[in-house]
Write an enzyme that holds these catalytic residues in place. Structure first.
Site, PDB file in Angstrom:
ATOM      1  N   ASP A   1      -0.216  -4.203  -5.984  1.00 62.13           N
ATOM      2  CA  ASP A   1       0.635  -3.375  -6.827  1.00 62.13           C
ATOM      3  C   ASP A   1       2.058  -3.773  -6.476  1.00 62.13           C
ATOM      4  O   ASP A   1       2.707  -3.177  -5.636  1.00 62.13           O
ATOM      5  CB  ASP A   1       0.382  -1.894  -6.530  1.00 62.13           C
ATOM      6  CG  ASP A   1       1.186  -0.998  -7.437  1.00 62.13           C
ATOM      7  OD1 ASP A   1       1.650   0.048  -6.980  1.00 62.13           O
ATOM      8  OD2 ASP A   1       1.359  -1.347  -8.616  1.00 62.13           O
TER       9      ASP A   1
ATOM     10  N   ASP B   1       4.400  -8.935   6.130  1.00 60.38           N
ATOM     11  CA  ASP B   1       4.835  -9.483   4.860  1.00 60.38           C
ATOM     12  C   ASP B   1       3.590  -9.894   4.077  1.00 60.38           C
ATOM     13  O   ASP B   1       2.712 -10.560   4.607  1.00 60.38           O
ATOM     14  CB  ASP B   1       5.728 -10.700   5.117  1.00 60.38           C
ATOM     15  CG  ASP B   1       6.314 -11.264   3.847  1.00 60.38           C
ATOM     16  OD1 ASP B   1       7.135 -12.185   3.931  1.00 60.38           O
ATOM     17  OD2 ASP B   1       5.945 -10.787   2.754  1.00 60.38           O
TER      18      ASP B   1
ATOM     19  N   ALA C   1       0.787  -1.238   0.000  1.00 58.70           N
ATOM     20  CA  ALA C   1       0.000   0.000   0.000  1.00 58.70           C
ATOM     21  C   ALA C   1       0.816   1.285   0.000  1.00 58.70           C
ATOM     22  O   ALA C   1       0.342   2.291  -0.501  1.00 58.70           O
ATOM     23  CB  ALA C   1      -0.935   0.019   1.210  1.00 58.70           C
TER      24      ALA C   1
ATOM     25  N   CYS D   1       4.807  -1.567 -12.130  1.00 58.74           N
ATOM     26  CA  CYS D   1       5.250  -0.413 -12.901  1.00 58.74           C
ATOM     27  C   CYS D   1       6.470  -0.800 -13.713  1.00 58.74           C
ATOM     28  O   CYS D   1       7.444  -0.059 -13.789  1.00 58.74           O
ATOM     29  CB  CYS D   1       5.545   0.772 -11.985  1.00 58.74           C
ATOM     30  SG  CYS D   1       6.724   0.403 -10.693  1.00 58.74           S
TER      31      CYS D   1
END
Lengths: 180, 572
Positions: free
Chosen positions: B373, B356, B306, B430
């Protein structure tokens, strides 16, 4: 994570009622959902019931934050209100002070509000009463204590303090570490 | 006589122009130019100047051309019987002179034009002459000097154009790999990347595209902010910011909360509106995974990775502060930033934890939606951190791919397949490398009973279904890739999974069939099938199973990629 003890609750409500008075009840009996206060590592969190239930399975050492942090208990067991509580407090605030755009930035740097920066003020603010500071657009900027009662503020010279600074949103940039 | 008239009445200039005119016709038929000249004039008619220069008119009286005045017609150099004056003769001679000069000028011009043509041809053939690829000896000469970037750039561009028209533009005796090797070396020098990264990009993109990508990664993407709908409306916010002196526009038509900042006189991250929590600095690419996730108010959502909280706050705002969001991150330092952002933006329904990611669902499970993400190599955000160019190696990519697979397994296991409203996992990175994107997704399809669904994003390139020697499931077309040079966003990848059941697709021996789906008890052969409709597994086993599968995926990966394609290709 544990509920607060009676003493802690008392101290908390004392502090809060300086700003929101009797509306403290509304905090607990929130119309949309019941909320409660929880203590985690000396910090007080205002959490909804469903969130409390969900977080019960999480190991408490790993929890950094729950819901909204209102403040923390200092080493001497006093309660210090944090800026993170601003949203909730400004909703129920009794006494408000509106600040002119010229003095906005000064307050956000952590300075007190002088008379020259005063836009509006609720009537009958007692001296040293808890006050929420807003911009002229009704955007909450922080909170503080009224240096003088409303009547006396009207007669104050321009350089005199109207609000003594206690917390402002600029702290999100200035003292990021303390937020957690 | 034309000449007479012009000689007496009109200035030399026009005489020159006249002779210039006539010199044109001169080229065609020198003897006849007087003829043609007089022919031309009646047709032009009208202007008094013309009239004065009009010979035939004069003599014939009406402007009609007659041959009565044949005597006028003079062969060049001959004086007719018309009784030319001295003047005339002189004029004639002058005209002859001018004529001659005009002819000379003409001839010169022609010569020039011809030469220009030849030069053009020569140049063209020069250009057509092959780009010479420097040999190893020639390159060794370069060791002493610092090759200027412009020269490198020229060479890069030349090689790329040769490669795109290889058959005709190649030099004799040089193979394609010679050119590509040189290109790799030059790109690596010019942009400052590790050579293995350049090789990776050239494997994925055509040389021309790779150059565009590298160029785009050197420039910053536009600054974008996201309106916090819990506290403000985009219109009001835009007005307030414009008043402060910030030049902005709505981000685009696919986002209702994004604003693009062009320029600003005040720091965008320090305005009173920012401090009051009305907006969040967030890149356009980072908004996409949350849009894909589309959480609903009242759900239980997990954000596994996050920090610093941009996506978590977007999730909370889409859920209107209702429901429960668990924001998890491994590093507590970064997670503190998440806490700060949560409070600043007035988010109430989030609990921020520090675990974790692979400890889920042991720690907590049964979520409606999970967003992962994943930590990645960051090859898509080089424009933000140039040090990635020299720090990331292929080994790093392998390592992050391993971690991503582990986390994605945990994420899928934490989702409740029977959720009424969800059962969704969104995986995003990304990075632009296939190893961290399609390969991880493909691995997932073989390990758990999930299927890909449309990512729900209105743009972006489709994910690869094949890459080098690997073949992926056709449903990977529904995943989305973003590139900085195509979309002007950070390089990004988004894949949306729907969990069908809680079954695991391996460990065929120790499956417990606690519940079964309607499609009946399929056996262990299902292990290789990527399709749905398999039996449920015992949820409690998930904790240990995660560990087991994590260790196994080395071999499982090979199984999936090689064999699975065949069966999937047959079955799909």
């Amino acid at each position: 994570m544990r509920p607060l003890t009676i003493d802690e609750l008392k101290k908390l409500f004392e502090k809060l009622s300086k700003y929101i008075g009797k509306n403290v009840e509304h905090l607990l009996k929130n119309p949309s959902e019941a909320h409660a206060f929880r203590l985690q590592k000396d910090r007080v969190y205002y959490v909804s019931e469903s969130l409390i239930k969900a977080s019960q399975s999480l190991p408490s050492e790993t929890i950094l934050s729950l819901g909204t942090c209102f403040g923390k208990f200092t080493k001497s067991k006093n309660f210090k209100l944090h800026i993170t509580a601003l949203d909730v407090i400004s909703k129920y605030a009794l006494y408000k002070v509106w600040v002119k755009p010229s003095s906005e930035m000064q307050f956000l740097y952590g300075n007190n509000v002088p008379k020259s920066g005063l836009g509006r003020m609720t009537d009958e603010v007692p001296q040293y009463g808890g006050v929420v500071v807003l911009s002229m657009n009704d955007v909450p900027l922080g909170f503080g204590v009224a240096a003088q009662s409303t009547g006396q503020c009207k007669e104050l010279e321009p350089t005199g303090n109207v609000v003594l600074h206690q917390g402002d949103v600029g702290e999100y940039l200035r003292t990021e570490d303390d937020i957690y | 006589m034309a000449k007479k008239r012009t000689g007496t009445k009109v200035a030399k200039g026009s005489a020159a122009s006249k002779s210039a005119r006539s010199s044109k016709s001169n080229a065609r038929a020198p003897k006849r130019y007087e003829d043609e000249e007089s022919e031309e004039e009646p047709s032009s008619g009208g202007s008094p100047l013309q009239a004065s220069m009009d010979d035939s008119d004069d003599d014939s009286g009406n402007g009609a051309f007659t041959d009565d005045n044949k005597g006028w017609l003079k062969i060049k150099g001959n004086k007719g019987p018309d009784g030319d004056d001295e003047e005339d003769e002189e004029e004639d001679e002058e005209m002859d002179e001018i004529e001659r000069k005009a002819m000379e000028i003409d001839a010169e011009k022609e010569l020039e034009a011809k030469e220009a043509q030849e030069e053009l041809q020569r140049e063209r053939s020069d250009k057509n002459s092959k780009f010479h690829l420097p040999t190893a000896e020639e390159l060794a000469l370069d060791d002493d000097r610092v090759v200027p970037p412009s020269e490198l750039r020229d060479r890069i561009e030349s090689i790329i154009s040769v490669l795109s028209n290889f058959k005709f533009d190649r030099e004799e005796g040089r193979s394609r790999s010679d050119y590509t090797t040189q290109l790799e070396a030059d790109l690596s020098d010019y942009f400052g990347y590790l050579p293995e990264l350049i090789a990776l990009f050239l494997k994925m993109l055509s040389p021309r595209e790779a150059l565009e990508f590298l160029d785009a990664s050197d420039k910053p993407r536009p600054l974008v902010i996201r309106t916090n709908t819990l506290k403000a409306r985009r219109k009001d916010l835009a007005q307030a910011l414009i008043k402060r002196g910030i030049n902005l526009d709505p981000l685009s038509n696919w986002s209702k909360v994004g604003l693009k900042i062009y320029e600003s006189t005040v720091p965008v991250g320090a305005t009173p509106e920012y401090l009051a929590g009305h907006y969040m600095l967030q890149s356009a690419a980072s908004m996409c995974p949350v849009m894909s996730l589309s959480p609903l108010p009242g759900e239980r959502v997990l954000d596994m990775s996050a920090a610093p909280g941009g996506k978590t706050t977007y999730i909370a705002q889409l859920m209107k502060n209702q429901g429960v969001v668990v924001a998890n991150d491994l590093k507590s330092e970064r997670q503190k930033a998440t806490v700060a952002n949560l409070h600043r933006l007035g988010v109430r329904n989030v609990v921020a934890v520090c675990n974790d990611g692979s400890s889920y669902p042991k720690v907590m499970g049964n979520f409606d939606r999970v967003l992962l993400d994943a930590p990645c190599s960051g090859l898509g955000v080089i424009s933000r951190d140039q040090s990635i160019k020299v720090q990331r190696t292929v080994r790093d990519i392998e390592r992050t791919a391993h971690l991503q697979k582990k986390l994605l397994l945990a994420a899928v296991d934490s989702v409740n397949a029977k959720s009424k409203t969800g059962g969704i996992v969104v995986y995003s990175t990304c990075s632009v490398s296939v190893q961290e994107n399609e390969q991880v997704v493909q691995y997932m399809l073989g390990k758990r009973d999930v299927k890909l669904v449309d990512a729900g994003l209105p743009f972006g390139q489709e994910g690869y279904t094949r890459y080098q020697e690997r073949r992926f499931h056709p449903s990977l077309k529904m995943t989305r890739r973003f590139y900085p040079h195509v979309h002007n966003m950070d390089g990004f990848y988004v894949a949306k999974f729907k969990k069908i059941s809680n079954r695991k697709l391996e460990d065929t021996g120790k499956e417990e069939e606690e519940e079964e789906e309607e499609k009946g008890g399929k056996g262990s052969k299902k292990k290789k099938r990527v399709e749905e409709e398999v039996e449920d597994d015992d949820d409690e086993e998930e904790g240990s199973d995660v560990e087991g599968s994590a260790g196994e995926f080395g071999s499982a990966e090979l199984v999936i990629d090689d064999d699975d394609f065949d069966s999937a290709g047959g079955g799909a």
